[in-house]
Design an enzyme around this catalytic site. Structure first.
Site, PDB file in Angstrom:
ATOM      1  N   THR A  97       0.878  -1.178   0.000  1.00 21.14           N
ATOM      2  CA  THR A  97       0.000   0.000   0.000  1.00 21.14           C
ATOM      3  C   THR A  97       0.910   1.222   0.000  1.00 21.14           C
ATOM      4  O   THR A  97       1.519   1.559   1.017  1.00 21.14           O
ATOM      5  CB  THR A  97      -0.917  -0.010   1.246  1.00 21.14           C
ATOM      6  N   LYS A 172      -7.666   0.994  -3.315  1.00 18.39           N
ATOM      7  CA  LYS A 172      -7.177   0.475  -2.021  1.00 18.39           C
ATOM      8  C   LYS A 172      -6.999   1.613  -0.999  1.00 18.39           C
ATOM      9  O   LYS A 172      -7.324   1.452   0.183  1.00 18.39           O
ATOM     10  CB  LYS A 172      -5.854  -0.269  -2.265  1.00 18.39           C
TER      11      LYS A 172
HETATM   12  N1  LIG Z   1      -0.773  -5.799   7.932  1.00 16.10           N
HETATM   13  C1  LIG Z   1      -1.911  -5.705   7.271  1.00 16.10           C
HETATM   14  O1  LIG Z   1      -2.995  -5.976   7.802  1.00 16.10           O
HETATM   15  C2  LIG Z   1      -1.891  -5.304   5.804  1.00 16.10           C
HETATM   16  C3  LIG Z   1      -3.016  -5.589   5.020  1.00 16.10           C
HETATM   17  C4  LIG Z   1      -2.999  -5.234   3.668  1.00 16.10           C
HETATM   18  C5  LIG Z   1      -1.901  -4.595   3.134  1.00 16.10           C
HETATM   19  N2  LIG Z   1      -0.842  -4.292   3.936  1.00 16.10           N
HETATM   20  C6  LIG Z   1       0.318  -3.612   3.305  1.00 16.10           C
HETATM   21  O2  LIG Z   1       1.302  -4.600   3.023  1.00 16.10           O
HETATM   22  C7  LIG Z   1       2.611  -4.008   3.102  1.00 16.10           C
HETATM   23  C8  LIG Z   1       3.481  -4.824   4.056  1.00 16.10           C
HETATM   24  O3  LIG Z   1       2.878  -4.778   5.332  1.00 16.10           O
HETATM   25  P1  LIG Z   1       3.238  -5.804   6.506  1.00 16.10           P
HETATM   26  O4  LIG Z   1       2.063  -5.801   7.417  1.00 16.10           O
HETATM   27  O5  LIG Z   1       3.761  -7.060   5.959  1.00 16.10           O
HETATM   28  O6  LIG Z   1       4.424  -4.999   7.226  1.00 16.10           O
HETATM   29  P2  LIG Z   1       5.696  -5.572   8.030  1.00 16.10           P
HETATM   30  O7  LIG Z   1       5.416  -6.893   8.623  1.00 16.10           O
HETATM   31  O8  LIG Z   1       6.099  -4.455   8.927  1.00 16.10           O
HETATM   32  O9  LIG Z   1       6.799  -5.765   6.889  1.00 16.10           O
HETATM   33  C9  LIG Z   1       7.359  -4.655   6.243  1.00 16.10           C
HETATM   34  C10 LIG Z   1       8.366  -5.145   5.227  1.00 16.10           C
HETATM   35  O10 LIG Z   1       8.947  -3.992   4.577  1.00 16.10           O
HETATM   36  C11 LIG Z   1      10.385  -4.095   4.670  1.00 16.10           C
HETATM   37  N3  LIG Z   1      10.989  -2.756   4.686  1.00 16.10           N
HETATM   38  C12 LIG Z   1      10.655  -1.712   5.479  1.00 16.10           C
HETATM   39  N4  LIG Z   1      11.434  -0.633   5.198  1.00 16.10           N
HETATM   40  C13 LIG Z   1      12.288  -1.037   4.216  1.00 16.10           C
HETATM   41  C14 LIG Z   1      13.312  -0.376   3.482  1.00 16.10           C
HETATM   42  N5  LIG Z   1      13.637   0.911   3.711  1.00 16.10           N
HETATM   43  N6  LIG Z   1      13.971  -1.087   2.528  1.00 16.10           N
HETATM   44  C15 LIG Z   1      13.641  -2.393   2.287  1.00 16.10           C
HETATM   45  N7  LIG Z   1      12.681  -3.065   2.933  1.00 16.10           N
HETATM   46  C16 LIG Z   1      12.009  -2.390   3.887  1.00 16.10           C
HETATM   47  C17 LIG Z   1      10.614  -4.851   5.958  1.00 16.10           C
HETATM   48  O11 LIG Z   1      11.925  -5.360   6.001  1.00 16.10           O
HETATM   49  P3  LIG Z   1      12.593  -5.731   7.420  1.00 16.10           P
HETATM   50  O12 LIG Z   1      12.094  -7.117   7.734  1.00 16.10           O
HETATM   51  O13 LIG Z   1      14.044  -5.683   7.160  1.00 16.10           O
HETATM   52  O14 LIG Z   1      12.142  -4.715   8.414  1.00 16.10           O
HETATM   53  C18 LIG Z   1       9.538  -5.929   5.826  1.00 16.10           C
HETATM   54  O15 LIG Z   1       9.906  -6.914   4.909  1.00 16.10           O
HETATM   55  C19 LIG Z   1       2.399  -2.559   3.549  1.00 16.10           C
HETATM   56  O16 LIG Z   1       2.411  -1.704   2.440  1.00 16.10           O
HETATM   57  C20 LIG Z   1       1.010  -2.596   4.194  1.00 16.10           C
HETATM   58  O17 LIG Z   1       0.364  -1.341   4.177  1.00 16.10           O
HETATM   59  C21 LIG Z   1      -0.796  -4.669   5.245  1.00 16.10           C
END
Ligand SMILES: NC(=O)c1ccc[n+]([C@@H]2O[C@H](COP(=O)([O-])OP(=O)(O)OC[C@H]3O[C@@H](n4cnc5c(N)ncnc54)[C@H](OP(=O)(O)O)[C@@H]3O)[C@@H](O)[C@H]2O)c1
Length: 300
Positions: A97, A172
């Protein structure tokens, strides 16, 4: 079966990767913190040290990372996926997102490298992602979406073509702005019920079975009534703020003033100010309790 490079093994990424592996695809994973991706190796994923290495020669590159900065780094950083030895006609899919502006820029960058681009943000929390039942909102040319439908079905219960590039992320963001508003409204409503002496279990039941009962209200009012929040955290206050900020920017580009959007950002910012930014969005009720107590103490 496709050769997939997956960038980002966070909560959503890891769940999607597992389902692509279950679907029989070959998946090469890049995650900034390599440690986090190790369990995926035992499930059959290959690990890459850089996005560039992961993306070289694959059919499809998919990213699921935090925000614009993370996505930019993964796609176009010094060792970004777009700098690799790319297969011409391969697909670049942004599942994070992120903002509309970045999606448009990424589309141009991917096209200039001979890739087809789709914005495919997803709806559904990590548990839904684990179950392979996300909803995919796809923006791009219809024939490109159709070409990816089968692969995307590994992670989803539906793939909806929303329109040209950008329309997946536009939908979205608007969807998440509306969702965040409902969570904020639930916290405010439940807080006020409690203050008015109403049993929170009774309030949750009333909101859930009445005209107010959207899935967000049903789920979050229950968490708030039971004072039992998701563990591990599924959707943080910071995540809510990020989504609504991108969404409000989009809405205001069209000339509207997103009064409710700004209010929603403001209410979740109370959690950040209280050091609760990485806590579940449903814990907003606790932030409201603390803020109210401080305000009332200031009055006496
Ligand atoms: N959680 C939900 O309910 C949900 C639902 C729908 C969509 N989303 C979307 O899906 C996406 C991922 O969300 P998530 O919940 O999986 O978050 P998450 O568990 O916090 O994972 C974030 C990911 O992004 C990576 N990252 C962060 N900063 C970075 C950088 N500067 N360079 C390279 N990699 C980086 C992290 O790597 P590290 O492991 O090294 O930190 C990790 O792999 C987001 O855009 C979110 O809005 C989330």
């Amino acid at each position: 079966m496709a050769k997939i490079a997956f960038l980002g093994a966070g909560m959503m990424g890891s769940a999607m990767i597992k389902n692509y592996l279950k679907g029989g695809h070959s998946v090469t994973v890049y995650n900034r913190s390599r440690q986090k991706a190790l369990p995926l190796e035992t499930l059959g994923a290959k690990l890459a040290n850089t996005p560039m290495e992961a993306a070289s020669g694959v059919d499809i590159i998919i990213s699921s990372v935090t925000n614009d900065d993370a996505s930019r780094e993964c796609w176009n950083g010094r060792q970004g996926a777009l700098r690799g030895a790319l297969k011409q006609g391969a697909f670049a899919i942004e599942a994070s997102t992120v903002s509309m502006d970045w999606v448009n820029e990424l589309n141009s960058l991917a096209k200039s490298k001979g890739l087809h681009f789709l914005d495919c943000p997803v709806a559904g929390r990590p548990d839904v992602a684990e179950a392979g039942k996300l909803k995919v909102f796809a923006g791009g040319e219809r024939e490109h979406v159709d070409a990816m439908r089968k692969v995307l079905s590994s992670i989803s219960s539906s793939v909806t073509h929303m329109g040209p590039v950008g329309s997946g992320i536009a939908f979205k963001l608007i969807y998440n702005v509306m969702g965040a508003m409902q969570v904020a409204a639930t916290a405010e409503g439940m807080f006020a019920c409690e203050a008015a002496g109403i049993d929170l279990a009774v309030a949750a039941e009333g909101f859930s079975t009445g005209a107010t009962g959207s899935p967000h209200v049903v789920r979050h009012s229950k968490y708030m009534a039971e004072n039992r929040h998701e563990n591990p955290v599924q959707f943080s206050a910071r995540g809510r703020i990020k989504d609504v900020e991108y969404g409000v920017k989009l809405i205001e580009k069209y000339g509207a003033q997103s009064v409710l959007g700004h209010g929603t950002i403001q209410i979740f910012e109370q959690m950040v100010e209280l050091g609760m930014g990485d806590r579940n969005d449903s814990e907003l009720i606790d932030a409201l309790r603390i803020s109210a107590k401080r305000r009332m103490a200031g009055k006496s």
